[in-house]
Scaffold this motif. Structure first.
Motif, PDB file in Angstrom:
ATOM      1  N   GLY A  72       0.749  -1.287   0.073  1.00 24.69           N
ATOM      2  CA  GLY A  72      -0.033  -0.066   0.042  1.00 24.69           C
ATOM      3  C   GLY A  72       0.991   1.093  -0.121  1.00 24.69           C
ATOM      4  N   ARG A  73      -0.002   2.454  -0.169  1.00 29.09           N
ATOM      5  CA  ARG A  73       0.793   3.727   0.041  1.00 29.09           C
ATOM      6  C   ARG A  73       1.764   3.848   1.467  1.00 29.09           C
ATOM      7  N   HIS A  74       1.387   3.363   2.430  1.00 24.85           N
ATOM      8  CA  HIS A  74       1.956   3.852   3.487  1.00 24.85           C
ATOM      9  C   HIS A  74       3.392   3.074   3.505  1.00 24.85           C
ATOM     10  N   ALA A  75       3.476   1.777   2.909  1.00 20.86           N
ATOM     11  CA  ALA A  75       4.783   1.040   2.600  1.00 20.86           C
ATOM     12  C   ALA A  75       5.712   1.760   1.833  1.00 20.86           C
ATOM     13  N   LEU A  76       5.068   2.248   0.741  1.00 25.42           N
ATOM     14  CA  LEU A  76       5.777   3.048  -0.148  1.00 25.42           C
ATOM     15  C   LEU A  76       6.540   4.151   0.412  1.00 25.42           C
ATOM     16  N   LYS A  77       5.484   4.914   0.982  1.00 21.13           N
ATOM     17  CA  LYS A  77       6.098   6.200   1.408  1.00 21.13           C
ATOM     18  C   LYS A  77       7.047   6.098   2.715  1.00 21.13           C
ATOM     19  N   HIS A  78       6.838   5.163   3.609  1.00 23.35           N
ATOM     20  CA  HIS A  78       8.183   4.670   4.519  1.00 23.35           C
ATOM     21  C   HIS A  78       9.331   4.397   3.745  1.00 23.35           C
ATOM     22  N   ARG A  79       9.361   3.374   2.654  1.00 26.27           N
ATOM     23  CA  ARG A  79      10.478   3.027   1.978  1.00 26.27           C
ATOM     24  C   ARG A  79      11.199   4.172   1.489  1.00 26.27           C
ATOM     25  N   LEU A  80      10.306   5.085   0.635  1.00 28.26           N
ATOM     26  CA  LEU A  80      10.940   6.308   0.135  1.00 28.26           C
ATOM     27  C   LEU A  80      11.727   7.319   0.880  1.00 28.26           C
TER      28      LEU A  80
ATOM     29  N   MET B  87       5.013  -0.816 -12.116  1.00 24.22           N
ATOM     30  CA  MET B  87       6.208  -1.553 -12.193  1.00 24.22           C
ATOM     31  C   MET B  87       6.218  -2.968 -11.380  1.00 24.22           C
ATOM     32  N   ALA B  88       5.397  -2.877 -10.406  1.00 29.76           N
ATOM     33  CA  ALA B  88       5.364  -4.109  -9.486  1.00 29.76           C
ATOM     34  C   ALA B  88       4.816  -5.373 -10.156  1.00 29.76           C
ATOM     35  N   ASP B  89       3.790  -4.814 -10.932  1.00 28.94           N
ATOM     36  CA  ASP B  89       3.133  -6.106 -11.702  1.00 28.94           C
ATOM     37  C   ASP B  89       3.945  -6.777 -12.579  1.00 28.94           C
ATOM     38  N   VAL B  90       4.798  -5.800 -13.117  1.00 25.39           N
ATOM     39  CA  VAL B  90       5.808  -6.355 -14.226  1.00 25.39           C
ATOM     40  C   VAL B  90       7.037  -7.213 -13.368  1.00 25.39           C
ATOM     41  N   ARG B  91       7.550  -6.401 -12.340  1.00 26.45           N
ATOM     42  CA  ARG B  91       9.001  -6.806 -11.701  1.00 26.45           C
ATOM     43  C   ARG B  91       8.658  -7.771 -10.553  1.00 26.45           C
ATOM     44  N   LYS B  92       7.426  -7.870 -10.081  1.00 26.98           N
ATOM     45  CA  LYS B  92       7.068  -8.827  -9.035  1.00 26.98           C
ATOM     46  C   LYS B  92       7.410  -8.187  -7.621  1.00 26.98           C
ATOM     47  N   GLN B  93       8.746  -7.831  -7.520  1.00 26.58           N
ATOM     48  CA  GLN B  93       9.119  -7.408  -6.161  1.00 26.58           C
ATOM     49  C   GLN B  93      10.015  -5.994  -6.636  1.00 26.58           C
ATOM     50  N   VAL B  94       9.788  -5.036  -5.768  1.00 24.42           N
ATOM     51  CA  VAL B  94      10.650  -3.639  -6.232  1.00 24.42           C
ATOM     52  C   VAL B  94      11.397  -3.628  -5.235  1.00 24.42           C
ATOM     53  N   ASN B  95      12.625  -3.141  -5.554  1.00 25.06           N
ATOM     54  CA  ASN B  95      13.793  -2.931  -4.599  1.00 25.06           C
ATOM     55  C   ASN B  95      14.217  -1.498  -4.758  1.00 25.06           C
ATOM     56  N   ASP B  96      15.286  -1.236  -3.810  1.00 25.29           N
ATOM     57  CA  ASP B  96      15.818   0.326  -3.747  1.00 25.29           C
ATOM     58  C   ASP B  96      16.087   0.833  -5.221  1.00 25.29           C
ATOM     59  N   LYS B  97      16.924  -0.169  -5.837  1.00 22.78           N
ATOM     60  CA  LYS B  97      17.413   0.543  -7.178  1.00 22.78           C
ATOM     61  C   LYS B  97      16.156   0.687  -8.112  1.00 22.78           C
ATOM     62  N   ASP B  98      15.014  -0.167  -8.030  1.00 21.51           N
ATOM     63  CA  ASP B  98      13.805   0.198  -8.743  1.00 21.51           C
ATOM     64  C   ASP B  98      13.238   1.636  -8.279  1.00 21.51           C
ATOM     65  N   LEU B  99      13.260   1.982  -7.015  1.00 21.25           N
ATOM     66  CA  LEU B  99      12.341   2.965  -6.604  1.00 21.25           C
ATOM     67  C   LEU B  99      13.235   4.229  -6.988  1.00 21.25           C
ATOM     68  N   MET B 100      14.646   4.237  -6.972  1.00 18.60           N
ATOM     69  CA  MET B 100      15.404   5.363  -7.707  1.00 18.60           C
ATOM     70  C   MET B 100      14.971   5.637  -9.121  1.00 18.60           C
ATOM     71  N   GLU B 101      14.878   4.601  -9.817  1.00 15.92           N
ATOM     72  CA  GLU B 101      14.593   4.585 -11.285  1.00 15.92           C
ATOM     73  C   GLU B 101      12.847   5.255 -11.214  1.00 15.92           C
ATOM     74  N   LEU B 102      12.128   5.140 -10.499  1.00 15.26           N
ATOM     75  CA  LEU B 102      10.764   5.278 -10.262  1.00 15.26           C
ATOM     76  C   LEU B 102      10.678   6.760 -10.152  1.00 15.26           C
ATOM     77  N   VAL B 103      11.403   7.340  -9.057  1.00 10.61           N
ATOM     78  CA  VAL B 103      11.288   8.597  -8.815  1.00 10.61           C
ATOM     79  C   VAL B 103      11.961   9.838  -9.663  1.00 10.61           C
ATOM     80  N   ARG B 104      13.070   9.074 -10.344  1.00 16.37           N
ATOM     81  CA  ARG B 104      13.524   9.843 -11.373  1.00 16.37           C
ATOM     82  C   ARG B 104      12.622  10.434 -12.557  1.00 16.37           C
TER      83      ARG B 104
END
Length: 379
Positions: free
Chosen positions: A332-340, A362-379
């Motif tokens: 959910g949003r809470h977990a994403l916000k926490h990780r960001l 992204m999560a539907d395609v990659r199954k699990q989203v790691n920190d590197k994926d998140l950096m790509e996402l926010v850019r």
């Protein structure tokens, strides 16, 4: 009755019977020293008569550890008992673990014998062993399927012969918890000299009930539990040390305790897994990599609000560095916000909503989203 439960670790004997998990003597000594640091009371080091390697392992473990009692397995045969006693000569505290089958299935089909003859052989073995060492444990193999009246008679006889511990094993993992608990309770009510020995339990996991059966045995009076690290062992394995120890620690209302340093559970689990080349399943209780991982959005939200919403023990208590939030399409949003925020990014709600939509794609395609994926996402 004592409120201390003694931990008898058989990782190096029963646990090593797993195909492909055999250790050298030197490796066994490394594990034994870690078991000593963990705080186990008894280490079953091997079955000396079975091979020169096992004999040497018992000898070297006896030399290597100081605090735990070192135990050597034998059948109810004089040659076995002699080998066990010889291998234990260097032990600061030694124990011979001898015994024989107690169920009619074993008596008839394994020994081609009778109840009376088995009882006589068991008593003779205990008496012989007591002439060689002052601590003798007797195992009534397959007690889980044994006739209760005969099991009580056998238990009484071996205690009278000098057994300091009597092991009531559910060798085939047959019992249900209420059956096994009732069996232990029956012995306490029907063996007049039972206060002269410690009653031990040794449960296998063929029906996935080893830990439940062990706890049923403990709550009905047993004060020694025979276990292995990660629950490894013959067939489906043995009772897991970490599960029993943490169950007793979490359920303080039972008023029972062990001498285990629980903060060493996770490191010892990893050591045994690596040395025995036996991976720990991800969802294994206490020490599996997912034991303190949260991936469901509802669970993540509850956990982030208060850890006890979804964790009944602190990961630090078992030596796990920290709980983890695993980002998937269920998050959910809470977990994403926490990780960001852990990565140093803070956003207002509208911006976060937009990132969250892209995150789900992204999560539907990659199954699990790691920190590197998140950096790509926010850019």
């Amino acid at each position: 009755m004592s409120q201390r439960v003694y931990i008898f670790d058989t990782t190096l004997r029963d646990g090593e019977q797993v195909p492909g998990c055999q250790l050298t003597t030197e490796e066994k000594v490394v594990v034994a020293k870690e078991l000593e640091r963990l705080g186990v009371d008894i280490i079953e080091a091997g079955f000396p008569i079975s091979s020169p390697g096992d004999f040497r392992s018992v000898v070297e473990i006896s030399k290597a550890v100081t605090t735990p009692r070192v135990c050597a397995l034998s059948r109810a045969i004089q040659g076995d008992i002699d080998a066990a006693a010889e291998a234990l000569k260097s032990a600061k505290l030694g124990r011979i673990h001898t015994g024989i089958g107690s169920s009619d299935i074993h008596i008839r089909n394994k020994f081609n014998s009778t109840r009376d003859k088995v009882l006589e052989q068991g008593v003779a073995a205990v008496k012989y062993a007591r002439n060689l060492i002052d601590d003798v444990e007797f195992y009534a193999e397959d007690a889980g399927r044994a006739d209760l009246e005969f099991l009580a008679r056998l238990t009484e006889a071996v205690i009278a012969a000098g057994a300091t511990v009597v092991n009531i094993p559910d060798t085939t993992g047959y019992c249900l918890p209420e059956q096994y608990g009732a069996k232990i309770k029956y012995l306490f009510n029907n063996v007049p000299n039972i206060d002269k020995a410690v009653i031990s339990i040794h449960c296998h996991n063929d029906l996935g009930l080893a830990t439940a059966n062990s706890l049923a045995g403990i709550t009905n009076g047993a004060r020694q539990v025979e276990v292995t690290i990660n629950g490894i062992g013959e067939r489906a394995g043995n009772t897991s040390l970490e599960e029993v120890v943490m169950a007793l620690k979490v359920h303080k209302d039972l008023g029972l305790e062990t001498g285990i340093d629980t903060t060493r559970l996770f490191p010892v689990s990893n050591l045994v897994s690596q040395m025995m080349r036996m991976p720990v399943q991800a969802n294994k209780a206490i020490v599996g990599r997912n034991a303190f991982a949260h991936s469901s959005g509802i669970h993540q939200d509850g956990f982030l609000k208060h850890a006890e919403n979804y964790e009944i023990m602190n990961p630090h208590d078992v030596g796990v560095p920290e709980s983890s939030i695993v980002l998937t399409a269920r998050s959910g949003r809470h977990a994403l916000k926490h990780r960001l925020e852990l990565l140093g990014f803070r956003y207002d709600k509208p911006t976060l909503d937009g990132i969250y939509k892209r995150f789900l794609d992204m999560a539907d395609v990659r199954k699990q989203v790691n920190d590197k994926d998140l950096m790509e996402l926010v850019r």
